[in-house]
Design a protein around this motif. Sequence first.
Motif, PDB file in Angstrom:
ATOM      1  N   VAL A 239       0.845  -1.189   0.000  1.00 55.62           N
ATOM      2  CA  VAL A 239       0.000   0.000   0.000  1.00 55.62           C
ATOM      3  C   VAL A 239       0.882   1.241   0.000  1.00 55.62           C
ATOM      4  O   VAL A 239       1.740   1.403   0.874  1.00 55.62           O
ATOM      5  CB  VAL A 239      -0.952   0.006   1.202  1.00 55.62           C
ATOM      6  N   VAL A 240       0.678   2.113  -0.996  1.00 53.06           N
ATOM      7  CA  VAL A 240       1.406   3.380  -1.090  1.00 53.06           C
ATOM      8  C   VAL A 240       0.521   4.448  -0.455  1.00 53.06           C
ATOM      9  O   VAL A 240      -0.485   4.854  -1.023  1.00 53.06           O
ATOM     10  CB  VAL A 240       1.729   3.737  -2.551  1.00 53.06           C
ATOM     11  N   ARG A 241       0.912   4.912   0.725  1.00 53.08           N
ATOM     12  CA  ARG A 241       0.069   5.835   1.485  1.00 53.08           C
ATOM     13  C   ARG A 241       0.454   7.285   1.214  1.00 53.08           C
ATOM     14  O   ARG A 241       1.594   7.598   0.921  1.00 53.08           O
ATOM     15  CB  ARG A 241       0.170   5.542   2.986  1.00 53.08           C
ATOM     16  N   ARG A 242      -0.528   8.117   1.375  1.00 56.94           N
ATOM     17  CA  ARG A 242      -0.327   9.563   1.262  1.00 56.94           C
ATOM     18  C   ARG A 242      -0.024  10.112   2.648  1.00 56.94           C
ATOM     19  O   ARG A 242      -0.748   9.813   3.612  1.00 56.94           O
ATOM     20  CB  ARG A 242      -1.594  10.218   0.695  1.00 56.94           C
ATOM     21  N   THR A 243       1.013  10.912   2.788  1.00 55.20           N
ATOM     22  CA  THR A 243       1.369  11.457   4.093  1.00 55.20           C
ATOM     23  C   THR A 243       0.372  12.528   4.519  1.00 55.20           C
ATOM     24  O   THR A 243      -0.187  13.253   3.699  1.00 55.20           O
ATOM     25  CB  THR A 243       2.784  12.056   4.048  1.00 55.20           C
ATOM     26  N   ASP A 244       0.146  12.622   5.815  1.00 52.95           N
ATOM     27  CA  ASP A 244      -0.868  13.534   6.349  1.00 52.95           C
ATOM     28  C   ASP A 244      -0.469  15.004   6.237  1.00 52.95           C
ATOM     29  O   ASP A 244      -1.324  15.879   6.269  1.00 52.95           O
ATOM     30  CB  ASP A 244      -1.151  13.196   7.817  1.00 52.95           C
ATOM     31  N   ASP A 245       0.837  15.293   6.141  1.00 56.91           N
ATOM     32  CA  ASP A 245       1.271  16.685   6.129  1.00 56.91           C
ATOM     33  C   ASP A 245       1.293  17.293   4.728  1.00 56.91           C
ATOM     34  O   ASP A 245       1.731  18.429   4.540  1.00 56.91           O
ATOM     35  CB  ASP A 245       2.667  16.814   6.757  1.00 56.91           C
ATOM     36  N   VAL A 246       0.803  16.555   3.720  1.00 57.52           N
ATOM     37  CA  VAL A 246       0.782  17.040   2.344  1.00 57.52           C
ATOM     38  C   VAL A 246      -0.640  17.457   1.997  1.00 57.52           C
ATOM     39  O   VAL A 246      -1.596  16.722   2.236  1.00 57.52           O
ATOM     40  CB  VAL A 246       1.272  15.956   1.364  1.00 57.52           C
ATOM     41  N   THR A 247      -0.778  18.655   1.438  1.00 55.14           N
ATOM     42  CA  THR A 247      -2.081  19.148   1.018  1.00 55.14           C
ATOM     43  C   THR A 247      -2.091  19.352  -0.492  1.00 55.14           C
ATOM     44  O   THR A 247      -1.056  19.648  -1.099  1.00 55.14           O
ATOM     45  CB  THR A 247      -2.408  20.490   1.702  1.00 55.14           C
ATOM     46  N   GLY A 248      -3.263  19.222  -1.091  1.00 57.65           N
ATOM     47  CA  GLY A 248      -3.383  19.403  -2.526  1.00 57.65           C
ATOM     48  C   GLY A 248      -2.896  18.196  -3.302  1.00 57.65           C
ATOM     49  O   GLY A 248      -2.638  17.129  -2.753  1.00 57.65           O
ATOM     50  N   PHE A 249      -2.769  18.379  -4.607  1.00 51.14           N
ATOM     51  CA  PHE A 249      -2.357  17.277  -5.486  1.00 51.14           C
ATOM     52  C   PHE A 249      -0.860  17.018  -5.348  1.00 51.14           C
ATOM     53  O   PHE A 249      -0.053  17.946  -5.293  1.00 51.14           O
ATOM     54  CB  PHE A 249      -2.687  17.604  -6.935  1.00 51.14           C
ATOM     55  N   VAL A 250      -0.511  15.741  -5.290  1.00 50.64           N
ATOM     56  CA  VAL A 250       0.891  15.343  -5.239  1.00 50.64           C
ATOM     57  C   VAL A 250       1.036  14.011  -5.967  1.00 50.64           C
ATOM     58  O   VAL A 250       0.153  13.150  -5.887  1.00 50.64           O
ATOM     59  CB  VAL A 250       1.394  15.220  -3.773  1.00 50.64           C
ATOM     60  N   VAL A 251       2.113  13.866  -6.712  1.00 50.07           N
ATOM     61  CA  VAL A 251       2.377  12.634  -7.437  1.00 50.07           C
ATOM     62  C   VAL A 251       2.974  11.618  -6.464  1.00 50.07           C
ATOM     63  O   VAL A 251       4.039  11.863  -5.886  1.00 50.07           O
ATOM     64  CB  VAL A 251       3.337  12.876  -8.619  1.00 50.07           C
ATOM     65  N   LEU A 252       2.287  10.504  -6.287  1.00 46.32           N
ATOM     66  CA  LEU A 252       2.748   9.474  -5.363  1.00 46.32           C
ATOM     67  C   LEU A 252       3.458   8.363  -6.128  1.00 46.32           C
ATOM     68  O   LEU A 252       3.064   8.025  -7.251  1.00 46.32           O
ATOM     69  CB  LEU A 252       1.571   8.896  -4.580  1.00 46.32           C
ATOM     70  N   PRO A 253       4.501   7.788  -5.532  1.00 52.27           N
ATOM     71  CA  PRO A 253       5.250   6.732  -6.217  1.00 52.27           C
ATOM     72  C   PRO A 253       4.337   5.571  -6.611  1.00 52.27           C
ATOM     73  O   PRO A 253       3.490   5.144  -5.832  1.00 52.27           O
ATOM     74  CB  PRO A 253       6.293   6.300  -5.173  1.00 52.27           C
ATOM     75  N   ARG A 254       4.524   5.080  -7.823  1.00 51.49           N
ATOM     76  CA  ARG A 254       3.827   3.926  -8.386  1.00 51.49           C
ATOM     77  C   ARG A 254       2.345   4.180  -8.642  1.00 51.49           C
ATOM     78  O   ARG A 254       1.807   3.731  -9.642  1.00 51.49           O
ATOM     79  CB  ARG A 254       3.971   2.699  -7.460  1.00 51.49           C
ATOM     80  N   ARG A 255       1.652   4.896  -7.748  1.00 52.37           N
ATOM     81  CA  ARG A 255       0.224   5.110  -7.931  1.00 52.37           C
ATOM     82  C   ARG A 255      -0.071   5.965  -9.155  1.00 52.37           C
ATOM     83  O   ARG A 255      -1.118   5.807  -9.790  1.00 52.37           O
ATOM     84  CB  ARG A 255      -0.381   5.752  -6.680  1.00 52.37           C
ATOM     85  N   TRP A 256       0.836   6.856  -9.523  1.00 52.14           N
ATOM     86  CA  TRP A 256       0.589   7.730 -10.658  1.00 52.14           C
ATOM     87  C   TRP A 256       0.521   6.951 -11.959  1.00 52.14           C
ATOM     88  O   TRP A 256      -0.112   7.399 -12.928  1.00 52.14           O
ATOM     89  CB  TRP A 256       1.681   8.803 -10.750  1.00 52.14           C
ATOM     90  N   VAL A 257       1.147   5.769 -12.000  1.00 53.87           N
ATOM     91  CA  VAL A 257       1.165   4.984 -13.234  1.00 53.87           C
ATOM     92  C   VAL A 257      -0.248   4.552 -13.613  1.00 53.87           C
ATOM     93  O   VAL A 257      -0.689   4.730 -14.751  1.00 53.87           O
ATOM     94  CB  VAL A 257       2.088   3.755 -13.067  1.00 53.87           C
TER      95      VAL A 257
END
Length: 309
Positions: A239-257
């Motif tokens: 599971v590739v999780r999104r960190t809580d301290d990031v707001t807005g759109f962000v490119v996450l490893p592997r999930r963007w594919v």
Amino acid sequence: MKSAILSSVPTIVMQPAGAVCRACGVDCTAEATGRPRRYPSDLRDSEWALIASLLPVPAADTPRGGRAEVHCRRAIIDAIFYVADNGCKWRALPVDFPPRSTVHGCFTRWREQGVWDGMNDVLRDRERMRQGRKAEPTAAVIDSQSVRAAETVGKGSRGWDNAKKVGGRKRHIAVDVLGLLLVVHVTAASAQDRDAAFFLLQRLRLLYGKITLVWADSGYDYGRLIDGARRILRLTVQVVRRTDDVTGFVVLPRRWVVERTLSWICQRRRCVRDYERLPGNHEAMVTISMIMLMTRRLARPRTALPHAA
């Protein structure tokens, strides 16, 4: 591995490259037919050469026999691609295509025979090798996307996705690390990702025996799913999780594919919404959208890569 899940599908004999079209009387991969190319979705000669050999042998040429084909297969494929690309009704096909009943009949029959899936597999393997990878993938990425359903979608196969506020269906896909389609599964939009993932991962295991690692988002962070995939299917779900301290759109490893693949699919207007009465027909339309993408790539002139300094 693939034969395990396709055992119920009739055996399809592919016609050899350069076969003469029974309707046109010529080799359509080498000689132009009477219908001019006028739509953006029409196949170029180099693209048709890739697809022609992946279609099954006409029934009239098989030992069991059958009726001779009246309409050119290239025109039929162009018509199917026209519907996928423009999103029109089958009844609204332009008059220079074969009759709607013939085009829709071929689309449905080839879906039932597994022709679209087989075509996707062959083209994906070629594209992987063109990009310097082995034909058989060893890792995958999964995700889902809810799409609104038209009035043609029956009540029994549609639902409400409360998270996305979408009423319709949900397509669950698995792609390789290049974003090329491996498996697609369509459910009602009310289906939970973690529930549909059991079926998705099972098909991955049956079809692609070398895949051992699957990346997913937090919607698949479910103990029974992860443990069952590891113990029963021998698949590691990371599971590739999104960190809580990031707001807005962000490119996450592997999930963007896989998210990029979903955007590729939506470039075909027939896939922006679900118009199909049968979920299997929408799965075929998603597969066809990726076939169109890979055909264009493979037919594109190869450019020389710059030498490393």
